[in-house]
Write a protein that holds these residues in place. Structure first.
Motif, PDB file in Angstrom:
ATOM      1  N   VAL A  46      -4.904   5.795   4.396  1.00  0.00           N
ATOM      2  CA  VAL A  46      -6.105   5.318   5.081  1.00  0.00           C
ATOM      3  C   VAL A  46      -6.410   3.883   4.686  1.00  0.00           C
ATOM      4  CG1 VAL A  46      -8.526   5.725   5.584  1.00  0.00           C
ATOM      5  CG2 VAL A  46      -7.052   7.656   5.030  1.00  0.00           C
ATOM      6  N   LEU A  47      -6.685   3.078   5.674  1.00  0.00           N
ATOM      7  CA  LEU A  47      -7.153   1.716   5.446  1.00  0.00           C
ATOM      8  C   LEU A  47      -8.536   1.629   6.066  1.00  0.00           C
ATOM      9  CD1 LEU A  47      -5.083  -0.121   4.133  1.00  0.00           C
ATOM     10  CD2 LEU A  47      -4.923  -1.397   6.244  1.00  0.00           C
ATOM     11  N   LEU A  48      -9.544   1.479   5.223  1.00  0.00           N
ATOM     12  CA  LEU A  48     -10.914   1.507   5.708  1.00  0.00           C
ATOM     13  C   LEU A  48     -11.555   0.147   5.498  1.00  0.00           C
ATOM     14  CD1 LEU A  48     -13.582   3.231   6.459  1.00  0.00           C
ATOM     15  CD2 LEU A  48     -13.869   3.391   3.993  1.00  0.00           C
ATOM     16  N   ALA A  57     -16.657   2.812  -2.573  1.00  0.00           N
ATOM     17  CA  ALA A  57     -16.470   3.426  -3.888  1.00  0.00           C
ATOM     18  C   ALA A  57     -16.404   4.943  -3.790  1.00  0.00           C
ATOM     19  CB  ALA A  57     -17.606   3.006  -4.825  1.00  0.00           C
ATOM     20  N   PHE A  58     -17.107   5.505  -2.816  1.00  0.00           N
ATOM     21  CA  PHE A  58     -17.102   6.954  -2.640  1.00  0.00           C
ATOM     22  C   PHE A  58     -15.763   7.429  -2.105  1.00  0.00           C
ATOM     23  CE2 PHE A  58     -17.723  10.863  -0.302  1.00  0.00           C
ATOM     24  CZ  PHE A  58     -18.589  11.602  -1.084  1.00  0.00           C
ATOM     25  N   LEU A  59     -15.220   6.690  -1.143  1.00  0.00           N
ATOM     26  CA  LEU A  59     -14.056   7.194  -0.417  1.00  0.00           C
ATOM     27  C   LEU A  59     -12.717   6.739  -0.987  1.00  0.00           C
ATOM     28  CD1 LEU A  59     -15.308   6.847   3.258  1.00  0.00           C
ATOM     29  CD2 LEU A  59     -14.623   8.958   2.128  1.00  0.00           C
ATOM     30  N   ALA A  60     -12.651   5.514  -1.484  1.00  0.00           N
ATOM     31  CA  ALA A  60     -11.335   4.912  -1.708  1.00  0.00           C
ATOM     32  C   ALA A  60     -10.734   5.242  -3.064  1.00  0.00           C
ATOM     33  CB  ALA A  60     -11.430   3.409  -1.536  1.00  0.00           C
ATOM     34  N   ILE A  75       0.853  -1.174   0.000  1.00  0.00           N
ATOM     35  CA  ILE A  75       0.000   0.000   0.000  1.00  0.00           C
ATOM     36  C   ILE A  75       0.895   1.232   0.000  1.00  0.00           C
ATOM     37  CG2 ILE A  75      -1.623   1.350   1.377  1.00  0.00           C
ATOM     38  CD1 ILE A  75      -2.821  -1.351   2.246  1.00  0.00           C
ATOM     39  N   ASP A  76       0.618   2.127  -0.943  1.00  0.00           N
ATOM     40  CA  ASP A  76       1.464   3.312  -1.084  1.00  0.00           C
ATOM     41  C   ASP A  76       1.118   4.363  -0.060  1.00  0.00           C
ATOM     42  OD1 ASP A  76       2.931   2.322  -3.171  1.00  0.00           O
ATOM     43  OD2 ASP A  76       1.523   3.045  -4.702  1.00  0.00           O
ATOM     44  N   LYS A  77       2.126   5.157   0.244  1.00  0.00           N
ATOM     45  CA  LYS A  77       1.950   6.260   1.177  1.00  0.00           C
ATOM     46  C   LYS A  77       0.914   7.232   0.620  1.00  0.00           C
ATOM     47  CE  LYS A  77       4.891   9.752   3.398  1.00  0.00           C
ATOM     48  NZ  LYS A  77       4.441   9.600   4.762  1.00  0.00           N
ATOM     49  N   GLY A  78      -0.007   7.628   1.467  1.00  0.00           N
ATOM     50  CA  GLY A  78      -0.992   8.625   1.078  1.00  0.00           C
ATOM     51  C   GLY A  78      -2.165   8.077   0.291  1.00  0.00           C
ATOM     52  N   ASP A  79      -2.229   6.767   0.131  1.00  0.00           N
ATOM     53  CA  ASP A  79      -3.329   6.171  -0.620  1.00  0.00           C
ATOM     54  C   ASP A  79      -4.543   5.977   0.292  1.00  0.00           C
ATOM     55  OD1 ASP A  79      -4.443   5.320  -2.916  1.00  0.00           O
ATOM     56  OD2 ASP A  79      -3.152   3.561  -3.191  1.00  0.00           O
ATOM     57  N   PHE A  80      -5.692   5.793  -0.330  1.00  0.00           N
ATOM     58  CA  PHE A  80      -6.916   5.539   0.429  1.00  0.00           C
ATOM     59  C   PHE A  80      -7.465   4.184  -0.002  1.00  0.00           C
ATOM     60  CE2 PHE A  80     -10.348   8.021   2.761  1.00  0.00           C
ATOM     61  CZ  PHE A  80     -11.022   6.890   3.149  1.00  0.00           C
ATOM     62  N   ILE A  81      -7.353   3.215   0.869  1.00  0.00           N
ATOM     63  CA  ILE A  81      -7.728   1.839   0.542  1.00  0.00           C
ATOM     64  C   ILE A  81      -9.013   1.463   1.254  1.00  0.00           C
ATOM     65  CG2 ILE A  81      -6.934  -0.558   0.501  1.00  0.00           C
ATOM     66  CD1 ILE A  81      -4.958   1.307  -0.777  1.00  0.00           C
ATOM     67  N   ALA A  82      -9.919   0.809   0.554  1.00  0.00           N
ATOM     68  CA  ALA A  82     -11.075   0.216   1.219  1.00  0.00           C
ATOM     69  C   ALA A  82     -10.957  -1.301   1.128  1.00  0.00           C
ATOM     70  CB  ALA A  82     -12.366   0.685   0.574  1.00  0.00           C
TER      71      ALA A  82
END
Lengths: 293, 257
Positions: A222-224, A233-236, A56-63
């Protein structure tokens, strides 16, 4: 650099921290190398996570989405250093978990507020514990830190509740306070375990926007974990779909809708078709529980 | 609010009622004051003999509080040790139960043997009798801390000490105060027993002498003193408890203040 696009053969050598982190360089902030997690021992053991590798890359937003009991929370706990991998390695900021110099903010499925502290003191807890804030706790807790907590509480609609105790708030309000607690120390890594699960639809959508704004401003990784496909789908930026237990990653897809996303976005056909394909995948994963490994 | 007041009034009426009933029964059945003195006699004795009684009361209070303080300190330390690890808790608990089920009265002769008669065995008895409730409650309070609450701190890279100070101890406070109220009453029991067996001072000793002189009103005066001291300390700890651990009782006045 073998850090980027590393193949499994190369990354196995990564059992000790390799070269120092260069400032400004993009590097994977989380690395899972063939991680397996079993709960219990020997014959009675249940496998929660099957050999999984991903970066997971720095600053990414993962769901992380998937059927319940598939090991989504297990991944968060591994990254948060709350449990240890049975096999394989988890690296955070290129160090073994725990040794990593990363500020982690975590919100759990339950609000887990401390019942003897009022809401404001609960929110301020990370400033009392985590470095570097704890060094100035005595001098700032009545001033700067307090203002910071109040500002955060106001942003989630809890302005007048700082003095209240957790049991005086509804479940949803407690959950929002717990979200504030996860954010107050400006974490670079944010682990969210179904943080909006207990909220009503409207509050939830408001908080999506709040979280998105916050992410765009400070760019934490972020890991959600979520059950809500629209939410993912909205956030990641990237959605990882997991199989039923023992969890493995079935699909890893980037989401490229323009930011800031609005509720309008969620009514676009691309958005709907994305959530629909996610849904089909998870339904298949649930159905495959008995048959496939 | 009115219902709380009504309860308080009812309690007071009940207490006074018991004494009145006692007084009336003694008069009605002509009970000799060698058997059961009337409360009015006891109070008169208490009043008349107060200059002579007070040093005994002070001695008993001092001995009890010293023993209690030592007992609670030791209890908290042992409780912390046992409660902070599940292994220690499971391993040490049977031993603890064994110790705590020994009647503490039985160890008074041993203390007298070791330390002679006087204040020392009384302090020790009072101490040993108040240790166990504190140990058991502290250990239980710590050992039953929800792991989720500890996880909150662990993600923040908290040290063991941070977790103990910020989660373990506050979580154990209601248990601790519950044990204090038990321990302080027991502590009086310990002192008085020891004073009765081996001492020349204290309320216990005074009661023993008075009963051998058949001065039964004086014996009862001693009882009243003990009851008064016990109640005073109990109330004191209850007040502190309400301030410190009101969160556990969900008192509305705690949240306001």
């Amino acid at each position: 650099m073998f850090l980027k696009n590393s193949t499994p053969a190369e990354t196995i050598a990564l059992t000790t921290p390799a070269e120092p982190v260069k400032p400004g360089a993009v590097y994977p902030v989380i690395e899972f190398e063939r991680v397996t997690v079993r709960y219990g021992k020997d014959a009675g053991a249940t496998q929660a996570l099957a050999e999984s590798s991903f970066h997971i890359d720095k600053g990414d937003f993962i769901a992380l989405v998937g059927p319940s009991g598939c090991g989504k929370s297990t991944i968060l706990k591994l990254v948060g250093g709350l449990i240890q991998a049975s096999d394989g390695h988890v690296f955070v900021a290129r160090r073994e978990v725990g040794a990593a110099d990363v500020r982690i903010g975590m919100a759990f499925q339950n609000p887990t507020l401390l019942p003897w502290l009022n809401i404001r003191d609960n929110v301020m807890l990370p400033l009392k514990i985590a470095r570097p804030f704890r060094d100035e706790w005595r001098s700032k807790r009545k001033g700067e830190y307090r203002d910071r907590a109040d500002a955060l509480l106001e942003s989630v609609g809890l302005r007048d509740f700082g003095e209240k105790y957790p049991w005086q708030l509804s479940g949803g309000m407690q959950q929002r306070a717990s979200l504030c607690r996860a954010l107050i120390h400006d974490p670079t890594l944010l682990l969210l375990d179904e943080p909006f699960g207990a909220l009503d639809q409207f509050t939830r959508e408001e908080l999506w926007a709040t979280l998105q704004a916050l992410w765009m401003e400070r760019r934490p990784t972020v890991l959600l974990v979520t059950h809500d496909l629209r939410e993912s789908a909205f956030l990641a930026n990237r959605i990882m779909v997991m199989s039923a237990r023992p969890g493995r990653i079935l699909m890893d897809e980037r989401v490229d809708f323009a930011r800031p996303r609005t509720l309008e976005t969620t009514y676009q056909p691309e958005f709907t078709s994305l959530t629909q394909s996610l849904r089909n995948l998870i339904v298949a994963a649930r159905g495959g529980m008995a048959g496939h490994p | 609010m009115t219902s709380v007041n009504r309860e308080k009034i009812a309690s007071a009426v009940l207490i006074v009622g018991v004494f009145v009933l006692w007084e009336v029964a003694c008069l009605l059945f002509g009970i000799s004051d060698l058997v059961l003195p009337r409360p009015s006699q006891v109070i008169v004795t208490l009043w008349e003999r107060w200059p002579a009684l007070m040093p005994h009361a002070v001695q008993t209070l001092y001995t009890t509080l010293l023993g209690f303080a030592l007992g609670v300190s030791a209890g908290v330390l042992i409780g912390l040790l046992i409660g902070s690890s599940r292994l220690a808790y499971n391993v040490a608990f049977p031993l603890l139960v064994g110790f705590s089920s020994i009647p503490k009265v039985a160890v008074v002769p041993i203390f007298v043997l070791w330390f002679g008669s006087g204040t020392v065995p009384a302090v020790l008895t009072s101490m040993i009798i108040s240790v166990f409730p504190v140990v058991v409650n502290m250990a239980t309070g710590l050992a039953t801390t929800e792991p989720e609450l500890e996880d909150v701190l662990r993600t923040l890279k908290a040290s063991k000490r941070d977790i103990l100070l910020n989660v373990g101890l506050p979580r154990a406070m209601p248990y601790f105060f519950a044990s204090l109220k038990v321990a302080v009453t027991l502590s009086f029991v310990g002192t008085v027993i020891s004073e009765t067996v081996a001492s020349n001072r204290g309320v216990g000793n005074m009661m023993l002498l008075a009963s051998s002189n058949f001065n039964v009103p004086l014996v009862f005066a001693g009882l009243f003193i003990l009851a008064g001291l016990g109640v005073a300390l109990y109330v004191g700890f209850s007040l502190i408890e309400r301030r410190v651990t009101g969160w556990a009782n969900r008192k509305t006045d705690f949240a306001a203040g």
